[in-house]
Design an enzyme around this catalytic site. Sequence first.
Site, PDB file in Angstrom:
ATOM      1  N   ASN A 587      -3.546   2.383  -4.348  1.00 53.41           N
ATOM      2  CA  ASN A 587      -4.143   2.725  -3.281  1.00 53.41           C
ATOM      3  C   ASN A 587      -5.570   2.386  -3.246  1.00 53.41           C
ATOM      4  O   ASN A 587      -5.978   1.471  -3.800  1.00 53.41           O
ATOM      5  CB  ASN A 587      -3.995   4.392  -3.482  1.00 53.41           C
ATOM      6  N   CYS A 589      -8.201   3.778  -4.642  1.00 54.33           N
ATOM      7  CA  CYS A 589      -8.734   4.050  -5.839  1.00 54.33           C
ATOM      8  C   CYS A 589      -7.857   3.203  -7.194  1.00 54.33           C
ATOM      9  O   CYS A 589      -8.361   3.758  -8.385  1.00 54.33           O
ATOM     10  CB  CYS A 589      -9.377   5.353  -6.254  1.00 54.33           C
ATOM     11  N   GLU A 591      -5.287   4.174  -8.673  1.00 49.82           N
ATOM     12  CA  GLU A 591      -4.475   5.310  -9.490  1.00 49.82           C
ATOM     13  C   GLU A 591      -3.021   5.522  -9.049  1.00 49.82           C
ATOM     14  O   GLU A 591      -2.344   6.055  -9.924  1.00 49.82           O
ATOM     15  CB  GLU A 591      -5.530   6.322  -9.978  1.00 49.82           C
TER      16      GLU A 591
END
Length: 983
Positions: A587, A589, A591
């Site tokens: 995604n 970020c 994670e």
Amino acid sequence: MSLGTETAAAARVVRLSNPAASASPASEPGYQVIRRNGSVSPFDASKITVALTKAFLAVEGSSAAASRRVHDVVAELTDQIVASLTRRADAGRTFHIEDIQDQAELALMRSEHHKVARAYVLYREDRARERAKAETKTKGKAATATPSLHMKTADGTLVPLDSKRLAAVVEEASAGLDGVSAEAILTEAQRNLYDGISVDELALAPILAARTLVETDPDYAKASARLLLDKLRREALSFVMGQPEQATQAEMAGRYAEYFRAYVQTGITNELLDPEIGRFDLARLAEALKPERDLQFDYLGLQTLYDRYFLHARGTRFELPQAFFMRVACGLALREIDREGKAIEFYNLLSSFDFMASTPTLFNAGTLRSQLSSCFLTTVADDLDGIFKAIKDNALLSKYAGGLGNDWTRVRGLGAHIKGTNGESQGVVPFLKVANDTAIAVNQGGKRKGAVCAYLETWHVDIEEFLDLRKNTGDDRRRTHDMNTANWVPDLFMQRVEEDGAWTLFSPDETPDLHDLTGKAFAERYAFYEARSARGEMRVTRQLRAVDLWRKMLTMLFETGHPWITFKDPCNLRSPQQHCGVVHSSNLCTEITLNTSNTEVAVCNLGSVNLVNHIADGKLDHEHLARTVTTAMRMLDNVLDVNFYTIPEARNSNLRHRPVGLGIMGFQDVLNILRLPYASDGAVAFADESMEAISYWAISGSVDLAAERGRYPSYEGSLWSKGILPLDSIKIVDEARGAPVDLDRGSRLDWDTLRQRVMTVGMRNSNTMAIAPTATISNICAVSQSIEPAYQNLYVKSNMSGDFTVVNAYLVRDLKSRGLWDEVMISDLKYFDGSLGQIDRVPDDLKALYATAFEIDSAWLIDAAARRQKWIDQSQSLNLYIANPSGKKLDTLYRHAWKRGLKTTYYLRSRSATHVEKSTLKGTDGKLNAVSASVPAAAPTNGHANGHANGHTNGHANGNGHAQVEAWGKACSIDDPDCEACQ
């Protein structure tokens, strides 16, 4: 010209409120200047221009050439000074004369006009001494009666200023805070009072006064928050009660219940709250509120809530903190049988800061449009309908808050054949440009800029152009200055890099199955296509050394901050859901690792455990942690059912697999509490222990929910159903690579029993854990961000609410206990950018314990992350720091990450080699010291430093392609307020 003449000439700079200085009209109407005697005059920016011009000409001469140069310099400096003053919306529309002088000095130092700045500083000191002498002479004489001050109410009426209440509020805000002086706050606040001051400005005066003192003791951040609470209480009570009201913290103990019932009705009436909240037993909920928990906040956290989270109508905030937490709790308990009981349980978890839901959940829970999910992942099809549907989906998903991760690997490459027109494709880059501009246009409902990350696999023929997307040179039509990018790297590529082998690039229309293959299956099929290419049977293909492409990937990562390095095979081979799909990207970020397809848009639903609250007697409190995680998992599972879905593909995916992502924050704080340096075996061991415990209870909590509510629909065939837990799945990567992942496999808890429960009862959620950045929710809880090492021990943090001084409270306590906390230490910390390393009088044990991010070898961060990764069924947002980057260091670092079995990495953050000219300004509301920092020409400038790699915020490109840091000690661009990754 003598120095004395220079000083006298530069003295004119301070005469900024002298009406004779200029007859020009005020350029900033509505702003006012408070003089030292308390009188008020209109603010006129042209006076700054005139004064600066005279000072420059006096120092540098008045030749025609000098005059022309001075004119341009002064115009730029004036703009900077005015912008610095007026951008502080929370400071009202009044400036003290000293504030203006501070900004003038700051601007001169930043722009390196040292002679003028030096003369100016000397003059200010001389004038201060003269005023002190004059005050001394008046002692013993009949003092002139101090004029009584008045306050202007909302209807324009002047009433006597209630100085007793002001003193009482400051005293209450200072109570119980050892490092805080109520007298110091009052003295500073009174400097900004004047006759006719508005109610809002009077409320702001003590807040701003306390803020300026934060650098002397971190407890002033709590005092500032309590003073802000007084302002908020007046706003909220007056609004919901329909008449002017105010209350101290002590008085709120008896008023919160009454307020809460009125608040709910006000929210419903203004069409902000879901009417279903009004059907709860409000008396029972009101009785459960804990007003004393309002005192937990630091200023940064409460101001952030005030600016961005609390409900407001017609420009007035009417939501107090405990009502806010209860609103979120009710929103998550809507489908519970015992709604009030569960709402109170959820409220207690949130309001105690044991756990905090993600920003979209805090924004929208309990409202009419409850979009509570954090991030969305999509895969883009290789046709115009699919491409523009994906871009439309981005817009719809972004509208109600949420970061986006797009997999673009299926889109055919440059030069590929287009059957329908018998033409050639322009490749993936032009469509990425459209996606970039869409993210800017749809700015998350007007709350913050849209944020998206594009992923591309390393074998795609457009990979080299993809690497260049964030460069500031070249054809701007083939650049995406606002889009994040990430490499989706198969293990085979890393193995070719290790052996210095060849690497072949393909267009996906000719190799469509590579997109969905992983591990050995990918390697075998890739070799098949390479053989076809060697025989000349592929239309669009190119071969190069794997090492050469790897070096370019690392070079672009350093120079532009992108694309990030993420690893396709560990994400897929360890995915519990590999039986029903493929993870095509992470995604925004890095994670989240969930499957995507044409019919499924993956959704991540996040929240984080505050580790700081789960340390007792010098160790991890497993019982407390178990309770927290169990309730948090229920809250996250509830998100899936009450959530508002903007597109059907997101709803289908979320309800079929029911993934959630429980993470952590406060890791660095806990290391400080446990006296463990981040760069130590003890810190790595604690990362292992703490994540194992969270993993155990998160999985156990999901099993409990499955027993109560049923398994998630796609459970059968998953790794869970086969008894393969995250720790067990490492063996799958071992087998695919043909060599074991270099990772400790030890455990402490009873996993055999839990494994049997998972297979027997099932799981409620396909995925349970992910460590997100937590930049904003960690601010709310006043703890360190996520798993991040300390950025600096004293710095200025920037977000959408402004600039905030941040001091490491644990360090201050240690230095106080050793008699080392004084003005000299504060000055040294500023000079050395928040680092203890070069301060001789600090003992070595404290230097090790409080080493900052750039002083720690990032190999320690990778080792700690690897120990966490063995317990996590998704991934973690892992930033890496490197003080003096080189190709060799970056190569070693990222190979180390791959060998340790990490699934993803996030930003690479480096810093400039040069820091020059530090001033010693105070009273600039957080802008502590000015620093000019030269950034390598390759660093991201892009108008403002929106590339996140080089550790600078708000840089602006100059003529040399370098960037200039706007203020001293800024938390670097991971805290960029425009970046969804930080929220």
